[in-house]
Motif scaffolding. Structure first.
Motif, PDB file in Angstrom:
ATOM      1  N   GLY A 188       0.890  -1.304   0.043  1.00  0.00           N
ATOM      2  CA  GLY A 188       0.105  -0.016   0.362  1.00  0.00           C
ATOM      3  C   GLY A 188       0.533   1.127   0.046  1.00  0.00           C
ATOM      4  O   GLY A 188       1.881   1.462   0.295  1.00  0.00           O
ATOM      5  N   PHE A 189       0.316   2.378  -0.087  1.00  0.00           N
ATOM      6  CA  PHE A 189       1.040   3.831   0.020  1.00  0.00           C
ATOM      7  C   PHE A 189      -0.622   4.811   0.505  1.00  0.00           C
ATOM      8  O   PHE A 189      -1.445   4.475   0.349  1.00  0.00           O
ATOM      9  N   ASN A 190       0.411   6.048   0.863  1.00  0.00           N
ATOM     10  CA  ASN A 190      -0.338   7.200   1.363  1.00  0.00           C
ATOM     11  C   ASN A 190      -0.937   7.839  -0.051  1.00  0.00           C
ATOM     12  O   ASN A 190       0.711   8.745  -0.168  1.00  0.00           O
ATOM     13  N   ASP A 191      -2.004   9.058  -0.241  1.00  0.00           N
ATOM     14  CA  ASP A 191      -2.049   9.813  -1.058  1.00  0.00           C
ATOM     15  C   ASP A 191      -1.753  10.741  -0.799  1.00  0.00           C
ATOM     16  O   ASP A 191      -1.326  10.923   1.055  1.00  0.00           O
ATOM     17  N   ARG A 192      -1.729  12.335  -1.366  1.00  0.00           N
ATOM     18  CA  ARG A 192      -0.836  13.606  -0.632  1.00  0.00           C
ATOM     19  C   ARG A 192      -2.193  14.713   0.919  1.00  0.00           C
ATOM     20  O   ARG A 192      -2.056  14.877   1.074  1.00  0.00           O
ATOM     21  N   HIS A 193      -3.605  13.259   0.352  1.00  0.00           N
ATOM     22  CA  HIS A 193      -4.549  13.576   1.695  1.00  0.00           C
ATOM     23  C   HIS A 193      -4.698  12.863   2.250  1.00  0.00           C
ATOM     24  O   HIS A 193      -5.550  12.720   3.301  1.00  0.00           O
ATOM     25  N   GLY A 194      -3.790  11.898   2.844  1.00  0.00           N
ATOM     26  CA  GLY A 194      -3.453  10.805   4.305  1.00  0.00           C
ATOM     27  C   GLY A 194      -4.809   9.689   3.448  1.00  0.00           C
ATOM     28  O   GLY A 194      -4.328   8.351   4.718  1.00  0.00           O
ATOM     29  N   THR A 195      -4.610   9.309   2.602  1.00  0.00           N
ATOM     30  CA  THR A 195      -5.523   8.095   2.277  1.00  0.00           C
ATOM     31  C   THR A 195      -4.384   7.319   2.155  1.00  0.00           C
ATOM     32  O   THR A 195      -3.522   7.184   1.208  1.00  0.00           O
ATOM     33  N   ARG A 196      -5.253   6.328   2.957  1.00  0.00           N
ATOM     34  CA  ARG A 196      -4.073   5.077   2.345  1.00  0.00           C
ATOM     35  C   ARG A 196      -4.728   3.564   1.253  1.00  0.00           C
ATOM     36  O   ARG A 196      -5.565   3.715   1.641  1.00  0.00           O
ATOM     37  N   TRP A 197      -3.943   3.995   0.598  1.00  0.00           N
ATOM     38  CA  TRP A 197      -4.773   2.607  -0.279  1.00  0.00           C
ATOM     39  C   TRP A 197      -4.417   1.502  -0.638  1.00  0.00           C
ATOM     40  O   TRP A 197      -2.310   1.581  -0.368  1.00  0.00           O
ATOM     41  N   LYS A 198      -3.687   0.746  -0.352  1.00  0.00           N
ATOM     42  CA  LYS A 198      -3.539  -0.802   0.055  1.00  0.00           C
ATOM     43  C   LYS A 198      -4.352  -1.959  -0.737  1.00  0.00           C
ATOM     44  O   LYS A 198      -5.992  -2.377  -1.139  1.00  0.00           O
ATOM     45  N   LEU A 199      -4.250  -3.129  -1.426  1.00  0.00           N
ATOM     46  CA  LEU A 199      -3.780  -4.443  -1.453  1.00  0.00           C
ATOM     47  C   LEU A 199      -4.151  -5.515   0.117  1.00  0.00           C
ATOM     48  O   LEU A 199      -2.666  -5.806   0.147  1.00  0.00           O
ATOM     49  N   SER A 200      -4.823  -6.081   0.401  1.00  0.00           N
ATOM     50  CA  SER A 200      -5.261  -7.079   0.965  1.00  0.00           C
ATOM     51  C   SER A 200      -5.060  -8.320   1.200  1.00  0.00           C
ATOM     52  O   SER A 200      -5.586  -8.877   0.021  1.00  0.00           O
ATOM     53  N   ALA A 201      -4.975  -8.976   2.135  1.00  0.00           N
ATOM     54  CA  ALA A 201      -5.427 -10.761   2.018  1.00  0.00           C
ATOM     55  C   ALA A 201      -5.697 -11.344   1.177  1.00  0.00           C
ATOM     56  O   ALA A 201      -5.578 -12.065   0.088  1.00  0.00           O
ATOM     57  N   ILE A 202      -6.772 -10.641   1.984  1.00  0.00           N
ATOM     58  CA  ILE A 202      -8.473 -12.325   1.537  1.00  0.00           C
ATOM     59  C   ILE A 202      -9.410 -11.220   0.065  1.00  0.00           C
ATOM     60  O   ILE A 202     -10.188  -9.919   0.395  1.00  0.00           O
ATOM     61  N   PRO A 203      -8.806 -11.499  -0.697  1.00  0.00           N
ATOM     62  CA  PRO A 203      -9.009 -10.771  -1.953  1.00  0.00           C
ATOM     63  C   PRO A 203     -11.496 -11.181  -2.705  1.00  0.00           C
ATOM     64  O   PRO A 203     -11.415 -11.303  -3.592  1.00  0.00           O
ATOM     65  N   LEU A 204     -11.803 -11.269  -1.479  1.00  0.00           N
ATOM     66  CA  LEU A 204     -13.461 -11.058  -1.723  1.00  0.00           C
ATOM     67  C   LEU A 204     -13.687  -9.984  -1.574  1.00  0.00           C
ATOM     68  O   LEU A 204     -15.411 -10.318  -0.812  1.00  0.00           O
ATOM     69  N   GLY A 205     -13.450  -8.519  -2.366  1.00  0.00           N
ATOM     70  CA  GLY A 205     -13.959  -7.731  -1.691  1.00  0.00           C
ATOM     71  C   GLY A 205     -13.060  -6.178  -1.130  1.00  0.00           C
ATOM     72  O   GLY A 205     -12.218  -6.636  -1.628  1.00  0.00           O
ATOM     73  N   GLY A 206     -13.613  -5.686  -0.919  1.00  0.00           N
ATOM     74  CA  GLY A 206     -12.725  -4.191  -0.542  1.00  0.00           C
ATOM     75  C   GLY A 206     -13.883  -3.633   0.563  1.00  0.00           C
ATOM     76  O   GLY A 206     -15.345  -3.461   0.289  1.00  0.00           O
TER      77      GLY A 206
END
Length: 381
Positions: free
Chosen positions: A60-78
């Motif tokens: 994952g990474f943080n954008d300039r607005h402070g949002t954490r964009w991430k890919l998580s381990a269980i790929p059954l939604g978001g």
């Protein structure tokens, strides 16, 4: 037979099923959550996290607005997590809300007006419908649509079509008022209308007639060995050279056709669910993640266009499912907001907590039921 062995081993399962499944599901989930995210930002809500998948973060990474964009381990939604959320289901963090500063309250989801909150929640399913229209439109403009004139060439003896009075060379014009432009249009309506009387308008030698036909319910096995119970009239059509043409459409016409495609999926979904409730349809056709993975792998063999079409269908289904008034789903939140708007104040914390627990139980039961259906269907294959 185990699921893995039925799918041909680990490597084949990974390449043939898991990757197409993740491709389709990630597209649908990403745009659903992007709808929530986009409207939230425009309503001045701080987005804490944007996750594809659940559970531990993989990258994952943080954008300039402070949002954490991430890919998580269980790929059954978001999920999209807002300031003030206690969890991925957007349940309020009551302790955190009570300790917020005035500056934090201005960007907190739960301190926004009921209209803003409803818009943010509704944006997810709406994004799913928009995605489906975009995909269908692009396919209609590029790949096009195969068209076979809806003419009757032959009729099976003893079939529903023979009983209804169909004759060779009849041209099907409409079914229950819906115009029929190709033989495929007729097949789609008939297949979803087993044991349902249909009013079929035909052209017979220049004379218009209306026939009443009730498709027979039959079990059909497709090329992948999947069994489907569908409606059949018993009409066949020649597909020789020159009988099938491909039509491509301009942007405006393609969007219109895409809208009709989305509506067809919605209408047939409600028709099927209504049939399950009344006992006319069997609930064993409901599928879960395993079925989606299996179908994704099968569809992928036809190419990227077919896989994108599946993504569009799945996007409509997920958007529609999320609008059901079940606490925990988007529709449940909208139901709470509608009650809040009518009462002038939200439901009590206790009432909302009970609602979320009931919603969680219903969602888990549905997932378990769908997964059980998936396992049974795979064991039969």
């Amino acid at each position: 037979m185990s699921m893995l062995s039925s799918m041909g081993g680990g490597a084949e399962w990974l390449l043939g099923y898991l990757i197409p499944f993740l491709f389709v599901l990630t597209i649908v989930v990403f745009f659903h959550e992007l709808g929530h995210f986009w409207v939230a930002r425009r309503c001045g809500v701080r987005v804490v996290a944007f996750s594809i998948g659940f559970g531990p973060e993989i990258v994952g990474f943080n954008d300039r607005h402070g949002t954490r964009w991430k890919l998580s381990a269980i790929p059954l939604g978001g999920y999209v997590k807002f300031l003030g959320d206690d969890n991925a289901a957007s349940a309020p963090d009551r302790d955190g809300l009570s300790q917020m500063s005035e500056a934090e309250k201005k960007v907190s989801f739960f301190h926004k007006s009921v209209g803003a909150r409803a818009a943010i929640v509704a944006a997810g399913p709406i994004a799913n419908f928009i995605l489906a229209i975009v995909i269908f439109s692009a396919l209609f403009m590029t790949v096009g649509r195969q068209v076979t004139t809806p003419r009757v060439d032959s009729i099976q003896a003893g079939s529903a079509a023979e009983k209804a009075g169909f004759q060779p060379h009849d041209l099907i014009l409409s079914i229950d008022g819906t115009p029929i432009e190709s033989f495929g249009d007729m097949q789609r309506i008939v297949s979803a209308s087993a044991d349902v009387p249909l009013s079929v308008e035909i052209d017979r030698g220049g004379e218009r007639r209306t026939l009443s036909a009730t498709p027979d319910r039959r079990e059909i096995t497709d090329t992948f060995g999947n069994v489907h119970r569908i409606g059949v009239l018993g009409i066949s059509r020649s597909t020789g050279a020159g009988e099938v043409t491909t039509q491509r459409f301009g942007p405006v016409e393609a969007v219109g056709l895409a809208g009709k495609e989305v509506w067809f999926i919605v209408d047939r979904t409600f028709s099927y669910l209504g049939g399950v409730i009344t006992g006319r349809e069997s609930a064993d056709q409901l599928g879960g993640p395993i079925r989606i993975a299996q179908v994704s792998g099968q569809v992928a063999t036809f190419g990227i266009g077919a896989l994108l079409q599946l993504a569009a269908v799945l996007s409509v289904s997920i958007g529609l499912l999320n609008l059901f008034p079940v606490p925990l789903l988007d529709g449940g939140h909208l139901m709470f907001y509608a009650i809040e708007a009518l009462r002038g104040r939200p439901l009590s914390d206790r009432a909302q907590e009970v609602g979320f627990r009931i919603g969680l139980a219903l969602v888990l039961m549905l997932m378990l039921f769908a997964t059980w259906n998936d396992i049974l269907n795979i064991s039969k294959s």
